[in-house]
Design an enzyme around this catalytic site. Structure first.
Site, short mmCIF file in Angstrom:
data_model
loop_
_atom_site.label_atom_id
_atom_site.label_comp_id
_atom_site.label_asym_id
_atom_site.label_seq_id
_atom_site.Cartn_x
_atom_site.Cartn_y
_atom_site.Cartn_z
N GLU A 132 0.83 -1.22 0.00
CA GLU A 132 0.00 0.00 0.00
C GLU A 132 0.86 1.27 0.00
O GLU A 132 0.50 2.26 -0.63
CB GLU A 132 -0.96 -0.01 1.19
CG GLU A 132 -1.99 -1.13 1.18
CD GLU A 132 -2.77 -1.27 -0.13
OE1 GLU A 132 -2.94 -0.26 -0.86
OE2 GLU A 132 -3.19 -2.39 -0.45
N HIS A 141 -0.04 -1.89 -9.82
CA HIS A 141 0.16 -3.33 -9.64
C HIS A 141 1.16 -3.89 -10.64
O HIS A 141 1.24 -3.41 -11.78
CB HIS A 141 -1.18 -4.07 -9.77
CG HIS A 141 -2.03 -3.91 -8.54
ND1 HIS A 141 -3.40 -3.88 -8.58
CD2 HIS A 141 -1.70 -3.76 -7.24
CE1 HIS A 141 -3.87 -3.73 -7.36
NE2 HIS A 141 -2.86 -3.65 -6.53
N CYS A 142 1.89 -4.89 -10.18
CA CYS A 142 2.93 -5.52 -11.01
C CYS A 142 2.44 -6.90 -11.43
O CYS A 142 1.69 -7.56 -10.71
CB CYS A 142 4.20 -5.66 -10.16
SG CYS A 142 5.55 -6.45 -11.03
N CYS A 147 6.68 -10.20 -6.93
CA CYS A 147 6.90 -8.80 -6.53
C CYS A 147 5.86 -8.39 -5.49
O CYS A 147 4.70 -8.80 -5.56
CB CYS A 147 6.79 -7.89 -7.76
SG CYS A 147 6.87 -6.14 -7.36
N CYS A 166 10.21 -5.99 -7.15
CA CYS A 166 11.00 -6.54 -8.25
C CYS A 166 11.90 -5.41 -8.78
O CYS A 166 11.70 -4.24 -8.43
CB CYS A 166 10.09 -7.10 -9.33
SG CYS A 166 9.18 -5.85 -10.24
#
Lengths: 180, 308
Positions: A132, A141-142, A147, A166
């Site tokens: 967060e 978001h990845c 990650c 990551c």
């Protein structure tokens, strides 16, 4: 701007969780944390059809009360949170804002019938908090499931994540912090 | 071919294959209890018969044992009308009865009557259900890209419904209307209509065929489908007329899971397009996505996800 993140307990929450969370954020992000005076249980956000608390309403209240001159203002609660389109959330934050909110309710191994495990609980809380905070610093978001910025939909996803960003997200974060 | 009651009982014990009874093959017993749509042998034989027809059309005469394969219907239609047994007699279910419909069972009143009398109409709840990002995918169900499903039931009929994704995306529906019994539906055509308040949409039929039964409760209470999408919320029963061809355009098992996974990702992108990047962690989609986020727009959701 003070390089400090305020941690604000919301409702009843164990003080050792707050202490360990602050230590975790300080250690992993290198950012100082300070405790903010606790907020009362947000009854205004309770949804009696879902028996959960609307995290967006709580976040709006936090934005109103957000202290000036800080890096972040994070609410920590033991209440079960939701957003209208999702069944539950572990956390929510303002993208490129300062406010964020996490819940320990669904991070507790006891909820899944597992034996109490405070280390696992803290590991999950730490990952969710840094996730967060990442949003607060502008990260989205990845796609990499290892990650920390990967969007968990269930607790197994959170457990599978590493407690770090990551390489791509880390570079983006460094650039974002530089721009601040 | 005409058999007595005792011969029929014998047939039930030995179960000669339909292809054997029609005289296409010399000896073949049925091990599928005459559930031809599930029979691999039947599928292979039908493919061979179709191949031979194609070859003949292109001027090539097929030769050898394979070249002599014709469909069992074609072989029976070569007989005089008085020697064409009803398929239900061939399956040992009734005494001798002639077929007057040239084996077009979908248009046969007796076949419809037989199904109504003897078919099991109980709705079975799926027990083996996969969870794909919070959406249910029961095993054994075939899915269409327009978010309808099809399940093969007793006596070659199929049950059709709307999948969990579409129902949770669009939220509680006021009514779901299927075509009337006896009407023809076509795969990929918007034969099912749904409504929520002033919003309406059509959903694509997963197969082609004749409607044999509809779930009339859904006309008054579309929410029944939202509550039980794969059991009590079924939309219609259909006698398919080209099930094998239709099944090539449907998804099952890994294919349907992968499709659903991509649809959830697509939904996330749609949400982010109208509401900005999602900054939540945790949680599956709830039961009324459109109702909680009307800015997604009903028409757009129908176009993107229902493909209508």
């Amino acid at each position: 701007m003070s390089k400090c993140v305020f941690i604000c307990p919301i409702g009843i929450i164990a003080s050792d969780i707050i202490d360990r969370l602050m230590a975790c954020v300080e250690e992993r992000c290198g950012i100082n944390c300070e405790i903010y005076p606790p907020m009362e249980t947000p009854r205004y956000a309770y949804d009696d059809r879902r028996f959960q608390y609307d995290s967006k309403m709580i976040l709006k209240q936090m934005i109103k009360q957000c202290p000036p001159h800080n890096l972040g203002f994070m609410g920590v609660t033991a209440l079960d949170l939701f957003v209208p389109i999702l069944k539950y959330v572990y956390g929510l934050s303002q993208l490129d804002g300062r406010c964020s909110l996490i819940s320990t309710y669904r991070l507790d191994p006891a909820l899944y019938g597992e034996p109490p495990d405070s280390d696992l609980l803290m590991s999950r809380i730490g990952k969710t908090a840094i996730h967060e905070l990442g949003h607060s610093f502008g990260l989205t978001h990845c796609r990499n499931p290892r990650c920390i910025m990967f969007a968990s939909t269930k607790i197994e996803h959170t457990d599978f994540k590493q407690p770090t960003l990551c390489s791509t997200c880390l570079e983006v974060l460094k650039w974002k912090i530089k721009m601040m | 071919m005409q058999t007595t009651g005792s011969e029929n009982r014998l047939k039930r014990q030995y179960q000669p294959c339909i292809w054997m009874q029609a005289g296409v093959v010399d000896h073949k017993l049925c091990h599928e209890d005459y559930n031809c749509p599930r029979c691999r042998y039947d599928r292979v034989m039908n493919n061979l018969a179709e191949e031979n027809i194609s070859l003949k059309r292109s001027g090539i005469i097929p030769f050898g044992k394979r070249g002599r394969i014709v469909s069992w219907k074609e072989r029976l239609l070569a007989r005089p009308l008085s020697k064409r047994p009803c398929i239900h007699h061939m399956k040992g279910r009734i005494e001798f009865r002639l077929c007057h419909m040239e084996y077009r069972c979908g248009s046969c009143d007796f076949d419809q009557f037989f199904d109504d009398q003897y078919s099991v109409h109980a709705v079975v709840r799926p027990v083996d259900v996969l969870d794909v990002k919070g959406f249910k995918i029961p095993q054994g169900y075939y899915f269409h890209q327009g978010h309808t499903w099809m399940k093969i039931e007793e006596s070659s009929s199929v049950r059709i419904g709307i999948d969990d994704f579409a129902l949770r995306l669009l939220g509680p529906l006021d009514k779901i209307e299927a075509p009337l019994v006896g009407r023809e539906i076509r795969q990929g055509r918007g034969d099912i209509s749904i409504a929520r308040g002033k919003n309406t949409a059509r959903m694509l039929s997963p197969v082609s065929g004749i409607v044999t039964s509809i779930n009339s409760t859904l006309r008054e209470d579309g929410c029944l489908a939202n509550r039980n999408p794969y059991s009590e919320g079924w939309v219609m029963m259909v006698r398919p007329d080209s099930l094998r061809m239709d099944m090539k355009n449907l998804m099952i098992h890994n294919e349907s899971s992968a499709f659903m996974d991509k649809q959830v990702d697509l939904l996330c992108r749609e949400i982010e397009e109208v509401a900005g990047p999602m900054t939540t962690d945790g949680g599956f989609f709830g039961d009324d996505i459109f109702g909680n986020m009307p800015q997604l727009e009903w028409g757009r959701l129908a176009k993107v996800f229902l493909r209508t």
